[in-house]
Design an enzyme around this catalytic site. Structure first.
Site, PDB file in Angstrom:
ATOM      1  N   HIS A  72       0.827  -1.210   0.000  1.00  0.00           N
ATOM      2  CA  HIS A  72       0.000   0.000   0.000  1.00  0.00           C
ATOM      3  C   HIS A  72       0.864   1.264   0.000  1.00  0.00           C
ATOM      4  CE1 HIS A  72      -3.043  -2.876   1.905  1.00  0.00           C
ATOM      5  NE2 HIS A  72      -3.485  -2.568   0.716  1.00  0.00           N
ATOM      6  N   HIS A  73       2.130   1.130  -0.418  1.00  0.00           N
ATOM      7  CA  HIS A  73       2.974   2.340  -0.405  1.00  0.00           C
ATOM      8  C   HIS A  73       2.455   3.365  -1.404  1.00  0.00           C
ATOM      9  CE1 HIS A  73       4.689   0.465  -3.957  1.00  0.00           C
ATOM     10  NE2 HIS A  73       5.371   1.562  -4.195  1.00  0.00           N
ATOM     11  N   LYS A  78      -2.957  -2.406  -7.744  1.00  0.00           N
ATOM     12  CA  LYS A  78      -3.337  -2.773  -9.112  1.00  0.00           C
ATOM     13  C   LYS A  78      -2.819  -4.155  -9.444  1.00  0.00           C
ATOM     14  CE  LYS A  78      -4.732  -1.129 -13.238  1.00  0.00           C
ATOM     15  NZ  LYS A  78      -5.586  -2.314 -13.285  1.00  0.00           N
ATOM     16  N   LYS A 102       6.937  -4.459 -10.430  1.00  0.00           N
ATOM     17  CA  LYS A 102       6.714  -4.073 -11.826  1.00  0.00           C
ATOM     18  C   LYS A 102       6.283  -2.607 -11.913  1.00  0.00           C
ATOM     19  CE  LYS A 102       4.781  -7.465 -13.779  1.00  0.00           C
ATOM     20  NZ  LYS A 102       3.840  -8.490 -14.256  1.00  0.00           N
ATOM     21  N   ASP A 107       7.492   3.104 -13.238  1.00  0.00           N
ATOM     22  CA  ASP A 107       6.966   4.378 -12.704  1.00  0.00           C
ATOM     23  C   ASP A 107       5.462   4.518 -12.899  1.00  0.00           C
ATOM     24  OD1 ASP A 107       9.313   5.327 -11.636  1.00  0.00           O
ATOM     25  OD2 ASP A 107       9.970   6.232 -13.510  1.00  0.00           O
ATOM     26  N   LYS A 114      -3.202  -8.709  -6.764  1.00  0.00           N
ATOM     27  CA  LYS A 114      -3.608  -9.753  -7.710  1.00  0.00           C
ATOM     28  C   LYS A 114      -4.826 -10.455  -7.160  1.00  0.00           C
ATOM     29  CE  LYS A 114      -1.938 -11.288 -11.646  1.00  0.00           C
ATOM     30  NZ  LYS A 114      -1.133 -10.508 -12.593  1.00  0.00           N
ATOM     31  N   SER A 370      -2.835   0.013 -18.672  1.00  0.00           N
ATOM     32  CA  SER A 370      -3.934   0.054 -17.697  1.00  0.00           C
ATOM     33  C   SER A 370      -3.913   1.396 -16.955  1.00  0.00           C
ATOM     34  CB  SER A 370      -3.785  -1.075 -16.674  1.00  0.00           C
ATOM     35  OG  SER A 370      -4.405  -2.249 -17.146  1.00  0.00           O
TER      36      SER A 370
HETATM   37  P1  NAD Z   1      -4.451 -16.209 -21.619  1.00  0.00           P
HETATM   38  O1  NAD Z   1      -5.413 -16.977 -20.825  1.00  0.00           O
HETATM   39  O2  NAD Z   1      -4.967 -15.211 -22.604  1.00  0.00           O
HETATM   40  O3  NAD Z   1      -3.486 -17.182 -22.447  1.00  0.00           O
HETATM   41  C1  NAD Z   1      -2.704 -18.195 -21.892  1.00  0.00           C
HETATM   42  C2  NAD Z   1      -2.486 -19.241 -22.970  1.00  0.00           C
HETATM   43  O4  NAD Z   1      -1.550 -20.206 -22.480  1.00  0.00           O
HETATM   44  C3  NAD Z   1      -3.767 -19.996 -23.329  1.00  0.00           C
HETATM   45  O5  NAD Z   1      -3.947 -19.978 -24.734  1.00  0.00           O
HETATM   46  C4  NAD Z   1      -3.512 -21.398 -22.806  1.00  0.00           C
HETATM   47  O6  NAD Z   1      -4.169 -22.412 -23.555  1.00  0.00           O
HETATM   48  C5  NAD Z   1      -1.998 -21.480 -22.925  1.00  0.00           C
HETATM   49  N1  NAD Z   1      -1.401 -22.547 -22.115  1.00  0.00           N
HETATM   50  C6  NAD Z   1      -1.793 -23.026 -20.911  1.00  0.00           C
HETATM   51  N2  NAD Z   1      -0.999 -24.016 -20.509  1.00  0.00           N
HETATM   52  C7  NAD Z   1      -0.063 -24.169 -21.466  1.00  0.00           C
HETATM   53  C8  NAD Z   1       1.040 -25.060 -21.650  1.00  0.00           C
HETATM   54  N3  NAD Z   1       1.341 -25.958 -20.737  1.00  0.00           N
HETATM   55  N4  NAD Z   1       1.806 -24.933 -22.763  1.00  0.00           N
HETATM   56  C9  NAD Z   1       1.501 -24.013 -23.703  1.00  0.00           C
HETATM   57  N5  NAD Z   1       0.447 -23.173 -23.601  1.00  0.00           N
HETATM   58  C10 NAD Z   1      -0.315 -23.236 -22.502  1.00  0.00           C
HETATM   59  O7  NAD Z   1      -3.474 -15.535 -20.570  1.00  0.00           O
HETATM   60  P2  NAD Z   1      -2.548 -14.260 -20.782  1.00  0.00           P
HETATM   61  O8  NAD Z   1      -3.295 -13.060 -20.362  1.00  0.00           O
HETATM   62  O9  NAD Z   1      -1.927 -14.328 -22.141  1.00  0.00           O
HETATM   63  O10 NAD Z   1      -1.446 -14.525 -19.655  1.00  0.00           O
HETATM   64  C11 NAD Z   1      -0.336 -15.376 -19.880  1.00  0.00           C
HETATM   65  C12 NAD Z   1       0.751 -15.047 -18.882  1.00  0.00           C
HETATM   66  O11 NAD Z   1       1.105 -13.674 -19.017  1.00  0.00           O
HETATM   67  C13 NAD Z   1       0.370 -15.227 -17.408  1.00  0.00           C
HETATM   68  O12 NAD Z   1       1.512 -15.633 -16.692  1.00  0.00           O
HETATM   69  C14 NAD Z   1      -0.013 -13.832 -16.975  1.00  0.00           C
HETATM   70  O13 NAD Z   1       0.128 -13.634 -15.589  1.00  0.00           O
HETATM   71  C15 NAD Z   1       0.993 -13.022 -17.759  1.00  0.00           C
HETATM   72  N6  NAD Z   1       0.613 -11.620 -17.963  1.00  0.00           N
HETATM   73  C16 NAD Z   1      -0.549 -11.273 -18.572  1.00  0.00           C
HETATM   74  C17 NAD Z   1      -0.858  -9.935 -18.760  1.00  0.00           C
HETATM   75  C18 NAD Z   1      -2.081  -9.476 -19.503  1.00  0.00           C
HETATM   76  O14 NAD Z   1      -2.206  -8.264 -19.757  1.00  0.00           O
HETATM   77  N7  NAD Z   1      -2.989 -10.345 -19.904  1.00  0.00           N
HETATM   78  C19 NAD Z   1       0.025  -8.938 -18.293  1.00  0.00           C
HETATM   79  C20 NAD Z   1       1.219  -9.331 -17.682  1.00  0.00           C
HETATM   80  C21 NAD Z   1       1.497 -10.670 -17.530  1.00  0.00           C
END
Ligand code: NAD
Length: 479
Positions: A72-73, A78, A102, A107, A114, A370
């Site tokens: 909460h700093h 988010k 992150k 910044d 989460k 975002s």
């Molecule tokens: P998503 O649900 O849109 O896509 C994830 C994809 O990974 C799916 O298509 C799924 O079928 C596939 N998948 C699952 N298990 C798998 C495996 N064993 N091998 C290969 N593919 C597999 O999710 P996303 O939003 O793309 O998020 C993916 C990662 O990115 C997560 O770790 C998330 O925390 C991170 N992330 C997402 C965002 C965002 O804006 N959406 C931002 C930062 C980080």
């Protein structure tokens, strides 16, 4: 499967321990009081709750859910909301901690948070998913774990614009007349207060991060690679939001997507794959296996070990472990997913001089845009709406002045190139690019100043810890 099953976690240590290990290692390079470091490391609050869902046959299932606010700093906090059957409280806390670091790195003036619901979205109807999402939002609201100035969720694994729209609507229903209600969540559809470029922001940010890393002739020489994205061979794991867009934007900059991996398997084509064609093929057939011109890889995780320049894990955590690290052939690992690399694997990569562009920086494009969406919601005006015509008129006047001075008129094509009415997407992308470049240079410079840190992840964590520490020191302690 390469996903983080419970068995995997047991073998590789859990994700939360891994984030804490990265933190503790970087903290040894920060000259800060142990108590302050502990305050930065711990998760400030976690709300764990359960609620029932009714199935069509009348049976009732209890689902488990969480929201963790790590720091909460800065307020609001988010972070995304994850729908996954494997998620647990510890994973949510690990992801919330990464969000704090992150946001500090790029910044973005938020603390980290989460959320998660422990479900496999594929097992529910759209109507059930809507009810789950609305109930989840209501629970957060009851405990003041959501609000434009409190805690602002976003999409993550298993959720997207649709869920964010339901959250915004539920919150608005509960807060009639609250002018800033739409700023309670980001990643909404543009028609519901979202912003152009948010959907693809994480993938685009990954491309900017890679492009910036690949700009350094010295760093690329050390890796045995040429500068630039042109011709770089990429393997991408996960064809979801992050993986699909990372593949798309890197390919558009000249990279070659040699393999794509999904749950059911992977496909390989050294001549290059088009992520859009593969995505549509998978949608039509239910699998990417059998894609024309590509070789099938039945064990999806084997794709991680293919010959390539850049490996982009963009699915889930703990996929690069002590078990497969020694067999990874990529020279650069661009972490799209959160926590794809365990500390054991990280040590192997350091020894093999593989450059790891860490999650805590590389996938920060999502939260950056975002932040732009949140600002847009608070100001109630589309970016650029007030002055884009004025700017274009200024550019036109400058062009006309040059024409008068040189006596040479510009062609219509030249005019169009220089005089642009900037739209929201262009403004968002420019802000995103600048953010990723500035943050990368900050991290790279920290490593240059203190090479003993050894890698970009340690440097990134050190920079994040220092930035949060300064805020805590300035704030003092209440009461
Ligand atoms: P998503 O649900 O849109 O896509 C994830 C994809 O990974 C799916 O298509 C799924 O079928 C596939 N998948 C699952 N298990 C798998 C495996 N064993 N091998 C290969 N593919 C597999 O999710 P996303 O939003 O793309 O998020 C993916 C990662 O990115 C997560 O770790 C998330 O925390 C991170 N992330 C997402 C965002 C965002 O804006 N959406 C931002 C930062 C980080």
């Amino acid at each position: 499967m390469a996903v983080s099953s419970t068995a995997d976690r047991g073998r590789q240590g859990n994700f939360e321990d891994n984030v804490n290990a990265y933190f503790s290692h970087a903290a040894t390079f920060c000259k800060r009081a142990p108590g302050l470091l502990e305050q930065i490391r711990v998760c400030n609050s976690v709300y764990a709750f359960s609620f029932p869902v009714r199935h069509a046959d009348g049976s009732i299932e209890v689902v488990h859910a969480w929201r963790a606010e790590h720091s909460h700093h800065k307020l609001p906090t988010k972070g995304g909301i994850r729908y996954s059957p494997q998620v647990d409280e510890s994973e949510v806390k690990a992801l919330a901690a990464l969000m704090t670091y992150k946001c500090a790195l790029v910044d973005v003036p938020f603390g980290g948070a989460k959320g998660a619901v422990q479900i496999d979205p594929a097992r529910y109807t759209v109507e059930q998913l809507e009810r789950i999402t609305r109930r989840y939002t209501h629970e957060l609201d009851r405990k003041q774990f959501i609000g434009p100035g409190i805690d602002v969720p976003a999409p993550d694994y298993g959720t997207g614009e649709r869920e964010m729209s339901w959250i915004a609507d539920t919150y608005s229903q509960l807060h009639t007349g609250e002018l800033e209600a739409l700023a309670c969540v980001t990643g909404k559809p543009v028609t519901e207060g979202g912003i152009y470029g948010r959907r693809e922001a994480t993938g685009r940010g990954l491309m900017f991060a890679l492009a910036e890393a690949c700009r350094s002739a010295d760093d690329m020489r050390a890796l045995g690679l040429s500068t630039g994205l042109e011709g770089k061979r990429l393997v991408v794991q996960g064809l979801g939001n992050v993986g699909y867009h990372a593949a798309k934007f890197c390919r558009e900059q000249g990279a070659i997507i040699v393999a794509l991996a999904e749950r059911e398997g992977a496909i390989h084509n050294p001549k290059g794959l088009n992520e859009d064609e593969v995505f549509n093929f998978r949608k039509r057939t239910g699998s990417l296996l059998g894609f024309p011109g590509a070789t099938d890889i039945l064990r999806s995780a084997d794709a991680l070990e293919l010959e390539c320049d850049v490996l982009v894990p963009a699915a889930l955590e703990n996929v690069l472990t002590s078990e497969n690290a020694a067999r990874i052939k990529a020279r650069i690992i661009l972490e799209g997913a959160n926590g794809p690399t365990t500390p054991e694997a990280d040590a192997v990569f350091r020894k093999k001089s593989i450059m790891v562009i860490p999650d805590v920086f590389a996938n920060a494009g999502g939260v950056t845009v975002s932040y732009f969406e949140w600002l847009k919601n608070l100001s109630h005006v589309r970016l650029g709406r007030m002055d884009r015509r004025r700017q274009a008129a200024t550019e036109l006047r400058m062009l006309q002045a040059i024409e008068v001075a040189t006596g040479k008129p510009f062609t219509e094509a030249e005019r169009q190139k220089f005089v642009k009415v900037t739209d929201e997407l262009a403004i968002v992308n420019s802000g995103l690019e600048d953010t990723m470049i500035v943050a990368y240079q900050d991290i790279r410079e920290a490593l240059r100043t203190e090479p003993k840190m050894g890698d970009l992840r340690t440097a990134a964590f050190k920079r994040a810890i220092d930035k949060v520490a300064v805020v805590y020191e300035e704030l003092g302690i209440f009461p």
